[in-house]
Design an enzyme around this catalytic site. Sequence first.
Site, PDB file in Angstrom:
ATOM      1  N   GLY A  27       0.806  -1.286   0.133  1.00  0.00           N
ATOM      2  CA  GLY A  27      -0.034  -0.129   0.079  1.00  0.00           C
ATOM      3  C   GLY A  27       0.968   1.413   0.012  1.00  0.00           C
ATOM      4  O   GLY A  27       1.970   1.283  -0.227  1.00  0.00           O
ATOM      5  N   GLY A  35       5.176   4.171  -9.142  1.00  0.00           N
ATOM      6  CA  GLY A  35       6.048   2.979  -9.145  1.00  0.00           C
ATOM      7  C   GLY A  35       5.301   1.561  -9.188  1.00  0.00           C
ATOM      8  O   GLY A  35       5.057   0.638 -10.033  1.00  0.00           O
ATOM      9  N   HIS A  36       4.306   1.822  -8.045  1.00  0.00           N
ATOM     10  CA  HIS A  36       3.520   0.529  -8.070  1.00  0.00           C
ATOM     11  C   HIS A  36       2.228   0.451  -9.234  1.00  0.00           C
ATOM     12  O   HIS A  36       2.103  -0.492  -9.899  1.00  0.00           O
ATOM     13  CB  HIS A  36       2.460   0.648  -6.817  1.00  0.00           C
ATOM     14  CG  HIS A  36       3.251   0.639  -5.439  1.00  0.00           C
ATOM     15  ND1 HIS A  36       3.270   1.771  -4.680  1.00  0.00           N
ATOM     16  CD2 HIS A  36       3.984  -0.555  -4.900  1.00  0.00           C
ATOM     17  CE1 HIS A  36       3.995   1.512  -3.573  1.00  0.00           C
ATOM     18  NE2 HIS A  36       4.226   0.100  -3.609  1.00  0.00           N
ATOM     19  N   SER A  69       9.181   5.493  -3.601  1.00  0.00           N
ATOM     20  CA  SER A  69       8.861   4.735  -2.339  1.00  0.00           C
ATOM     21  C   SER A  69       7.888   5.134  -1.308  1.00  0.00           C
ATOM     22  O   SER A  69       7.841   6.260  -1.068  1.00  0.00           O
ATOM     23  CB  SER A  69      10.213   4.601  -1.667  1.00  0.00           C
ATOM     24  OG  SER A  69      10.139   3.830  -0.488  1.00  0.00           O
ATOM     25  N   SER A  70       7.185   3.994  -0.855  1.00  0.00           N
ATOM     26  CA  SER A  70       6.242   4.679   0.245  1.00  0.00           C
ATOM     27  C   SER A  70       7.077   5.482   1.354  1.00  0.00           C
ATOM     28  O   SER A  70       6.531   6.294   1.861  1.00  0.00           O
ATOM     29  CB  SER A  70       5.448   3.422   0.664  1.00  0.00           C
ATOM     30  OG  SER A  70       4.975   2.778  -0.464  1.00  0.00           O
TER      31      SER A  70
HETATM   32  P1  AMP Z   1       6.029  -2.326  -1.558  1.00  0.00           P
HETATM   33  O1  AMP Z   1       4.773  -1.900  -1.711  1.00  0.00           O
HETATM   34  O2  AMP Z   1       7.053  -1.225  -1.350  1.00  0.00           O
HETATM   35  O3  AMP Z   1       6.188  -3.419  -0.793  1.00  0.00           O
HETATM   36  O4  AMP Z   1       6.493  -2.727  -3.031  1.00  0.00           O
HETATM   37  C1  AMP Z   1       5.498  -3.498  -3.987  1.00  0.00           C
HETATM   38  C2  AMP Z   1       6.007  -3.601  -5.132  1.00  0.00           C
HETATM   39  O5  AMP Z   1       6.242  -2.370  -5.947  1.00  0.00           O
HETATM   40  C3  AMP Z   1       7.481  -4.393  -5.110  1.00  0.00           C
HETATM   41  O6  AMP Z   1       7.413  -5.389  -6.089  1.00  0.00           O
HETATM   42  C4  AMP Z   1       8.433  -3.167  -5.387  1.00  0.00           C
HETATM   43  O7  AMP Z   1       9.697  -3.756  -5.894  1.00  0.00           O
HETATM   44  C5  AMP Z   1       7.518  -2.326  -6.399  1.00  0.00           C
HETATM   45  N1  AMP Z   1       8.075  -0.866  -6.356  1.00  0.00           N
HETATM   46  C6  AMP Z   1       8.218  -0.170  -5.111  1.00  0.00           C
HETATM   47  N2  AMP Z   1       8.914   1.038  -5.657  1.00  0.00           N
HETATM   48  C7  AMP Z   1       8.786   0.965  -7.077  1.00  0.00           C
HETATM   49  C8  AMP Z   1       9.640   1.917  -7.820  1.00  0.00           C
HETATM   50  N3  AMP Z   1       9.918   3.186  -7.737  1.00  0.00           N
HETATM   51  N4  AMP Z   1       9.261   1.335  -9.030  1.00  0.00           N
HETATM   52  C9  AMP Z   1       8.875   0.462  -9.605  1.00  0.00           C
HETATM   53  N5  AMP Z   1       8.515  -0.423  -8.599  1.00  0.00           N
HETATM   54  C10 AMP Z   1       8.491  -0.155  -7.407  1.00  0.00           C
END
Ligand code: AMP
Length: 283
Positions: free
Chosen positions: A31, A36-37, A189-190
């Site tokens: 979440g 990016g997500h 990034s979150s």
């Molecule tokens: P997270 O919510 O941070 O666990 O991320 C969920 C997915 O989104 C994971 O596969 C991350 O690698 C991907 N993700 C997070 N940040 C980015 C970004 N800046 N660009 C591309 N994918 C991302």
Amino acid sequence: MILFKKAIDLRKHLDVQRKSGKKIGFVPTMGALHEGHLSLIQASKSATTLTVCSIFVNPTQFNDPADFEKYPLSTDKDIALLLSAGCDLLFLPDVDEMYPDGLTSNQKFDLGEMETLLEGKFRPGHFQGVCQVVNQLLLQVEPDALFMGQKDYQQCMVINRLLQQTGNCEKIQLHICPTLREPDGLAMSSRNRRLNEADRVISVTIYRTLSFLKENLKAGKLDVIQKSAFDQLQAAGFRTDYIVIADATTLQPVTYWDGKQQLVALVAAFLGEVRLIDNLPLN
Ligand code: AMP
């Protein structure tokens, strides 16, 4: 978009979709969604015919309880973003749904050196927690394709290993998607939401330092540029866990480059209480 909170309902729905010939793409997240997500949702939509996103802040992958407590939550905004991105289905389980038998598990995944290198070393237990939750989510969603971000380089390698270990390599295609960055280079990034204004300005040093390594890479000894990269981060005010040049497939540190080996630079560093990670393939 349909929202499911219970795995049993999700499975029933997906079984019907699968029988009608739908190819299922899966994007697991914690979440606090950003572009990016959403780029992973887009990648899934182009490669499959039904996209499932999950939002679950997984307690077992946080080695630092304070980091878990402060992890940003914005479910209403996330739902709006997923709707506008055209996501078909959102799985939003709670902790009891994901861990009906409690958070401690006897299941241990064999992650080899991934467990003691880099993130594995600085966040003990982190990748076991990641595998625990991703394994459970894969059993619930049974996707044809899984979409993950290269932003979490080592995590992608760990998940690849998990797929091999669980015999899912053929069944589930792992798509590793490029890192989306802010205009100044900071990887989205979150956790960026937790940076104050001053630290947000400083945070760009991470990308500058990775770019410095890429621009100054020459065959031979790498210790001088690695030391300089570390010093640049410390001088900017970071508390650096690591900044290393590593083999792109084993993640073993490389101190002498033969000019051919595929390399990636990886970094993890704190600004105040916020831990940021990033990486850049160098050649
Ligand atoms: P997270 O919510 O941070 O666990 O991320 C969920 C997915 O989104 C994971 O596969 C991350 O690698 C991907 N993700 C997070 N940040 C980015 C970004 N800046 N660009 C591309 N994918 C991302």
